[in-house]
Design a protein around this motif. Sequence first.
Motif, mmCIF file in Angstrom:
data_model
loop_
_atom_site.group_PDB
_atom_site.id
_atom_site.type_symbol
_atom_site.label_atom_id
_atom_site.label_comp_id
_atom_site.label_asym_id
_atom_site.label_seq_id
_atom_site.Cartn_x
_atom_site.Cartn_y
_atom_site.Cartn_z
ATOM 1 N N ILE A 149 46.249 41.269 29.769
ATOM 2 C CA ILE A 149 45.207 40.358 30.240
ATOM 3 C C ILE A 149 45.671 39.733 31.546
ATOM 4 O O ILE A 149 46.707 39.062 31.591
ATOM 5 N N ALA A 150 44.897 39.954 32.610
ATOM 6 C CA ALA A 150 45.304 39.463 33.932
ATOM 7 C C ALA A 150 44.156 38.718 34.589
ATOM 8 O O ALA A 150 42.984 39.043 34.398
ATOM 9 N N GLY A 151 44.516 37.720 35.373
ATOM 10 C CA GLY A 151 43.553 36.986 36.173
ATOM 11 C C GLY A 151 43.920 37.098 37.636
ATOM 12 O O GLY A 151 45.044 36.764 38.024
ATOM 13 N N GLY A 152 43.016 37.608 38.482
ATOM 14 C CA GLY A 152 43.263 37.704 39.915
ATOM 15 C C GLY A 152 44.477 38.535 40.244
ATOM 16 O O GLY A 152 44.661 39.648 39.744
ATOM 17 N N SER A 153 45.371 37.978 41.086
ATOM 18 C CA SER A 153 46.562 38.715 41.521
ATOM 19 C C SER A 153 47.586 38.872 40.407
ATOM 20 O O SER A 153 48.613 39.525 40.606
ATOM 21 N N GLY A 154 47.316 38.309 39.242
ATOM 22 C CA GLY A 154 48.189 38.514 38.086
ATOM 23 C C GLY A 154 48.228 39.962 37.643
ATOM 24 O O GLY A 154 49.016 40.313 36.754
ATOM 25 N N ILE A 155 47.407 40.808 38.265
ATOM 26 C CA ILE A 155 47.398 42.220 37.911
ATOM 27 C C ILE A 155 48.644 42.952 38.423
ATOM 28 O O ILE A 155 49.013 44.013 37.904
ATOM 29 N N THR A 156 49.325 42.406 39.434
ATOM 30 C CA THR A 156 50.407 43.152 40.093
ATOM 31 C C THR A 156 51.549 43.558 39.161
ATOM 32 O O THR A 156 51.991 44.703 39.218
ATOM 33 N N PRO A 157 52.076 42.686 38.293
ATOM 34 C CA PRO A 157 53.159 43.160 37.417
ATOM 35 C C PRO A 157 52.660 44.097 36.332
ATOM 36 O O PRO A 157 53.462 44.802 35.713
ATOM 37 N N MET A 158 51.339 44.117 36.092
ATOM 38 C CA MET A 158 50.780 44.963 35.042
ATOM 39 C C MET A 158 50.852 46.444 35.399
ATOM 40 O O MET A 158 50.883 47.305 34.520
ATOM 41 N N LEU A 159 50.857 46.766 36.702
ATOM 42 C CA LEU A 159 50.782 48.157 37.125
ATOM 43 C C LEU A 159 51.957 48.982 36.592
ATOM 44 O O LEU A 159 51.764 50.057 36.022
ATOM 45 N N GLY A 160 53.158 48.477 36.773
ATOM 46 C CA GLY A 160 54.317 49.185 36.253
ATOM 47 C C GLY A 160 54.390 49.150 34.743
ATOM 48 O O GLY A 160 54.768 50.141 34.100
#
Length: 405
Positions: free
Chosen positions: A175-186
């Motif tokens: 679950i990500a909000g805004g730029s919180g998506i960046t660590p999710m990619l890896g």
Amino acid sequence: MTHGYRPEIIQSAFVDFIGARLNPFWSLTVPKLRLMSRVALSEDLIALQFETNHAFKKQVFDLQQGWAGGQHINISVPIDGIHHQRRYSLVGLAKEQLLYEQTDNDNNAEKSPTVTIAIKPQGLVSDYLTKHAALGAIFNSGMPSGDFTLAQAAKQANLSTLNPTLNKQSSLLFIAGGSGITPMLGLIMQALQSGQNVTLLHYNRMPLLTTYWANLAKKYATFTYHLIHTEDPSTYLANSRYLSAQVLLSLELPLADTQIFACGSQTFLAELYRVVDEIELASDPLSINKTADTPSLRDNIMIERFGTALPDFISSNEIAEVEPKSISLRTRQRQFTTSTTLLLGAEQAGLKLPYGCRQGICQMCRCHKISGVVKNIQTGKMSTDGLESIQTCIHVAMTDVILDI
């Protein structure tokens, strides 16, 4: 002849000293990054790609075999003669292709492993990196670190009575909000490569990386994603613009056995904790009537420490309700009144105090409190009234306070 300690004939530090004057990017011991390119992923998210030097490749790629998905890196950025330390999430995995195609100018892309971060152009350091730093600029860096990882989640799950194991049969919810998506990619790539079932829920003002997620879903049948465009009702889940208990239930996941990774603003993460408190994990999984003796879904949540939001953290609204207290800086013989964090209160009063990440991570704002009671806005912990070492960026004054600054 015995074989034991062998002193260096020429110290590495001396070699670095000489080498740095021939080529500032060269070093045997200091990991360094050279800015190669910038790519706009959205209107407010910029990907920065860095080339790595010999020391970085030796310490990170050769000895550690890269980094784990979800980890971050510390970068030292000199601005107007002052070195600022910032930590940024690493995008993707060490040996995975980047989110964008290499350009013709990236001649060293095959020869030199790269590092990519994605940041918003806000704040002194991030604004400088995304707008002003020249291509080819060199920055000292730390080693990849952080426990926002699958390995840490497995360790946490083994300590939990709610979710005693984390294996390929476990569901993972990101679950990500805004730029919180960046660590999710890896993290997501690593989880999919290990064969786990992955669901992504991303809230943003506009869809981000849509082609990337679509291609990932085609490649991995175990991947499901929902991109919630907060201004487009057609993307909403359970007819809700924001995260809610109904949204989580609509995913039809076995929540009691689902490990949740979350990253976003403090407000976003605080709302997540409030939402999961409404969900009962008893015999009826569709019930949202929480009782005191039922297990808590909070135990399944792992958060990225950049947006540290523990279950008891104080929201910005609650901070605003704290009555202004008098803060005295003993060494500087200055005084000001504030109801917000000590660091922010000083800055609002025109006083400059040491700081780094402003999130309680880097410790650069740490100082001694001579007297007074302060409260940690991340954990809710109250200090004693005496001498104590504190961080000004994450503490608010509950009484009049004297700092040794």
